[in-house]
Design an enzyme around this catalytic site. Structure first.
Site, mmCIF file in Angstrom:
data_model
loop_
_atom_site.group_PDB
_atom_site.id
_atom_site.type_symbol
_atom_site.label_atom_id
_atom_site.label_comp_id
_atom_site.label_asym_id
_atom_site.label_seq_id
_atom_site.Cartn_x
_atom_site.Cartn_y
_atom_site.Cartn_z
ATOM 1 N N HIS A 1 2.511 -123.884 0.310
ATOM 2 C CA HIS A 1 1.669 -123.446 -0.842
ATOM 3 C C HIS A 1 2.524 -121.923 -1.406
ATOM 4 O O HIS A 1 1.436 -121.151 -1.696
ATOM 5 C CB HIS A 1 0.390 -123.374 -0.396
ATOM 6 C CG HIS A 1 -0.669 -123.165 -1.535
ATOM 7 N ND1 HIS A 1 -1.794 -123.946 -1.623
ATOM 8 C CD2 HIS A 1 -0.432 -122.900 -2.963
ATOM 9 C CE1 HIS A 1 -2.387 -123.965 -2.644
ATOM 10 N NE2 HIS A 1 -1.688 -123.130 -3.631
ATOM 11 N N ARG B 1 -2.641 -129.538 -5.694
ATOM 12 C CA ARG B 1 -3.720 -129.489 -4.665
ATOM 13 C C ARG B 1 -3.568 -130.758 -3.746
ATOM 14 O O ARG B 1 -3.335 -131.913 -4.317
ATOM 15 C CB ARG B 1 -5.066 -129.351 -4.914
ATOM 16 C CG ARG B 1 -5.394 -127.936 -5.523
ATOM 17 C CD ARG B 1 -5.413 -126.780 -4.499
ATOM 18 N NE ARG B 1 -5.675 -125.511 -4.958
ATOM 19 C CZ ARG B 1 -4.830 -124.595 -5.595
ATOM 20 N NH1 ARG B 1 -3.703 -124.964 -5.677
ATOM 21 N NH2 ARG B 1 -5.462 -123.538 -6.040
ATOM 22 N N GLU C 1 -4.765 -126.990 5.060
ATOM 23 C CA GLU C 1 -3.896 -125.965 5.068
ATOM 24 C C GLU C 1 -4.353 -124.611 5.503
ATOM 25 O O GLU C 1 -5.641 -124.314 5.546
ATOM 26 C CB GLU C 1 -3.564 -125.408 3.608
ATOM 27 C CG GLU C 1 -2.819 -126.197 2.722
ATOM 28 C CD GLU C 1 -2.490 -125.867 1.343
ATOM 29 O OE1 GLU C 1 -2.702 -124.712 1.008
ATOM 30 O OE2 GLU C 1 -1.914 -126.701 0.371
HETATM 31 P P1 NAD Z 1 -3.948 -125.855 -16.688
HETATM 32 O O1 NAD Z 1 -5.533 -125.845 -16.810
HETATM 33 O O2 NAD Z 1 -3.206 -125.130 -17.729
HETATM 34 O O3 NAD Z 1 -3.693 -127.418 -17.067
HETATM 35 C C1 NAD Z 1 -4.072 -128.342 -16.265
HETATM 36 C C2 NAD Z 1 -4.101 -129.775 -17.004
HETATM 37 O O4 NAD Z 1 -4.644 -130.631 -16.245
HETATM 38 C C3 NAD Z 1 -5.079 -129.693 -18.107
HETATM 39 O O5 NAD Z 1 -4.076 -130.076 -19.530
HETATM 40 C C4 NAD Z 1 -5.973 -130.545 -18.248
HETATM 41 O O6 NAD Z 1 -6.424 -131.173 -19.309
HETATM 42 C C5 NAD Z 1 -5.546 -131.530 -17.161
HETATM 43 N N1 NAD Z 1 -6.282 -132.252 -16.404
HETATM 44 C C6 NAD Z 1 -7.638 -132.064 -15.782
HETATM 45 N N2 NAD Z 1 -8.043 -132.940 -15.199
HETATM 46 C C7 NAD Z 1 -7.434 -134.137 -15.560
HETATM 47 C C8 NAD Z 1 -7.343 -135.307 -14.964
HETATM 48 N N3 NAD Z 1 -8.682 -135.909 -14.323
HETATM 49 N N4 NAD Z 1 -6.680 -136.176 -15.522
HETATM 50 C C9 NAD Z 1 -5.616 -136.020 -16.025
HETATM 51 N N5 NAD Z 1 -5.434 -134.546 -16.435
HETATM 52 C C10 NAD Z 1 -6.215 -133.693 -16.026
HETATM 53 O O7 NAD Z 1 -3.716 -125.395 -15.310
HETATM 54 P P2 NAD Z 1 -2.111 -125.066 -14.573
HETATM 55 O O8 NAD Z 1 -1.994 -123.774 -14.773
HETATM 56 O O9 NAD Z 1 -1.046 -126.002 -15.394
HETATM 57 O O10 NAD Z 1 -2.416 -125.475 -13.058
HETATM 58 C C11 NAD Z 1 -2.539 -126.871 -12.773
HETATM 59 C C12 NAD Z 1 -2.980 -126.682 -11.173
HETATM 60 O O11 NAD Z 1 -2.032 -126.263 -10.345
HETATM 61 C C13 NAD Z 1 -3.981 -125.752 -10.952
HETATM 62 O O12 NAD Z 1 -5.213 -126.409 -11.144
HETATM 63 C C14 NAD Z 1 -4.000 -125.530 -9.514
HETATM 64 O O13 NAD Z 1 -4.596 -126.477 -8.615
HETATM 65 C C15 NAD Z 1 -2.429 -125.845 -9.302
HETATM 66 N N6 NAD Z 1 -1.638 -124.561 -8.989
HETATM 67 C C16 NAD Z 1 -0.899 -124.360 -7.776
HETATM 68 C C17 NAD Z 1 -0.209 -123.334 -7.522
HETATM 69 C C18 NAD Z 1 0.529 -123.289 -6.143
HETATM 70 O O14 NAD Z 1 0.813 -122.089 -5.747
HETATM 71 N N7 NAD Z 1 0.984 -124.440 -5.802
HETATM 72 C C19 NAD Z 1 -0.221 -122.323 -8.126
HETATM 73 C C20 NAD Z 1 -1.118 -122.241 -9.597
HETATM 74 C C21 NAD Z 1 -1.847 -123.522 -9.822
#
Ligand code: NAD
Length: 320
Positions: free
Chosen positions: A282, A235, A264
């Site tokens: 995105h 994000r 965005e």
């Molecule tokens: P996930 O929940 O599987 O993994 C997120 C990881 O971040 C977890 O391991 C968690 O422990 C860690 N985390 C949380 N807070 C933290 C912090 N303060 N410091 C360090 N680590 C921290 O999620 P995911 O499926 O891997 O997705 C991650 C992010 O990607 C989503 O939250 C979303 O914002 C973004 N995303 C973007 C798109 C896109 O189209 N660009 C699509 C899907 C997801």
């Protein structure tokens, strides 16, 4: 019984099974009438007639939820929940469901694509050719370079798998380290400053929340190698964009690949003026495979809640 289900994402139900599932459960599907992200006011106008919502990146704030008198379920089409006021939904006992894992391969592959593009200036070369120029670019290789993963959840782990094919040593930082996965991958957990100092590529895979807002600011960018490349498919709000612009324009950082920005769609972002920035709109989760998987699970989550059951993945389990 007919339930009215609003789906805001333009790519919802690329897979007909999702639409069929809703129909068989007695849901009337209402599609986003604007074909773009809805504003808060547009959400307010639509939400009072709605029993279930399949939501993309549109704002589901307290102001919107105040008018959602019929709403029984919020079903996120994806995993980033930062556009939903979960506390406001919880106060109204509305489950917030989501679709973990359905788009992780798609996002990881886009992150890898941004790494390659930022390293080899693929888009910049393409732009030049279209302007009648035949430029020369000197890039950097990924092979054997260190990848720093901030966040080793679903997407971070998928990216690590792909980076292994390029023999990239992997450093990780996560508030909930997965040590057994790291051991299998030959990856090492380190502190955030150590990851920033040692990595040639840094890729962000964490949620946006109050703890991660501007996690990467001026001080953190200063720690990175001047030859390093930063990738953000999480994000926009996780990186301080002013500090990033400064570091990139002063060449204190080699390049950035960004699928997300703070606002965005962006209005005249100065980042778009820089040749060492690759931007995408995105699109991380936008593959036919990910859209189909997200649509189906988002529809299953809505139907489960409307029929009085529990969706498979719920962010606010405390309502039960
Ligand atoms: P996930 O929940 O599987 O993994 C997120 C990881 O971040 C977890 O391991 C968690 O422990 C860690 N985390 C949380 N807070 C933290 C912090 N303060 N410091 C360090 N680590 C921290 O999620 P995911 O499926 O891997 O997705 C991650 C992010 O990607 C989503 O939250 C979303 O914002 C973004 N995303 C973007 C798109 C896109 O189209 N660009 C699509 C899907 C997801």
């Amino acid at each position: 019984m007919t339930w009215r289900v609003l789906a805001t994402p333009r790519t919802f139900a690329g897979d007909e099974r999702a639409e069929q599932l809703l129909q068989e459960a007695g849901c009337q599907l209402i599609r986003n009438p604007y074909g773009r992200l809805l504003t808060e006011d547009e959400m307010i106008t639509l939400i009072s007639e709605i029993d279930g919502i399949i939501i993309g990146l549109d704002p589901l704030s307290e102001r919107v939820l105040e008018r959602a008198t019929r709403l029984k379920v919020i079903s996120k089409y994806g995993v980033g929940l930062d556009n939903i006021d979960i506390a406001a939904a919880t106060a109204r006992k509305i489950p917030v469901a989501f679709t973990p894992g359905t788009n992780s391969a798609a996002v990881a592959e886009l992150a890898f694509g941004l790494m390659l593009d930022a390293a080899r200036q693929i888009s910049a070369s393409d732009r030049q050719i279209r302007q009648g120029q035949w430029g020369r670019f000197s890039g950097t290789q990924l092979w054997g370079k260190t990848l720093g993963l901030i966040g080793t959840g679903q997407i971070g782990q998928q990216l690590a798998l792909r980076a292994r094919g390029f023999e990239m040593p992997i450093l990780c930082y996560d508030v909930h380290p997965d040590y057994s996965w790291a051991e299998r991958m030959g990856a090492s957990y380190v502190t955030l400053p150590e990851l920033l100092r040692r990595s040639d590529f840094v890729s962000l895979h964490i949620p946006l929340n109050s703890a991660t807002h501007h996690l990467i600011g001026g001080a953190e960018l200063e720690m990175m190698k001047p030859t390093a490349i930063i990738i953000n498919t999480s994000r926009g709000g996780i990186i301080d964009e002013e500090a990033l612009y400064k570091a990139l324009s002063e060449k204190r950082l080699r390049a950035a690949g960004l699928d997300v920005v703070e606002c965005e769609p962006p209005e005249n972002t100065p980042l778009a003026q820089l040749d060492n920035v690759v931007l995408t709109s995105h699109i991380g989760a936008h593959t036919s495979e990910a859209s189909a998987a997200m649509s189906l699970l988002a529809a299953e989550n809505v139907v489960a809640a409307l029929q009085g059951g529990r969706p498979k993945f719920v962010a606010n389990k405390e309502i039960y």
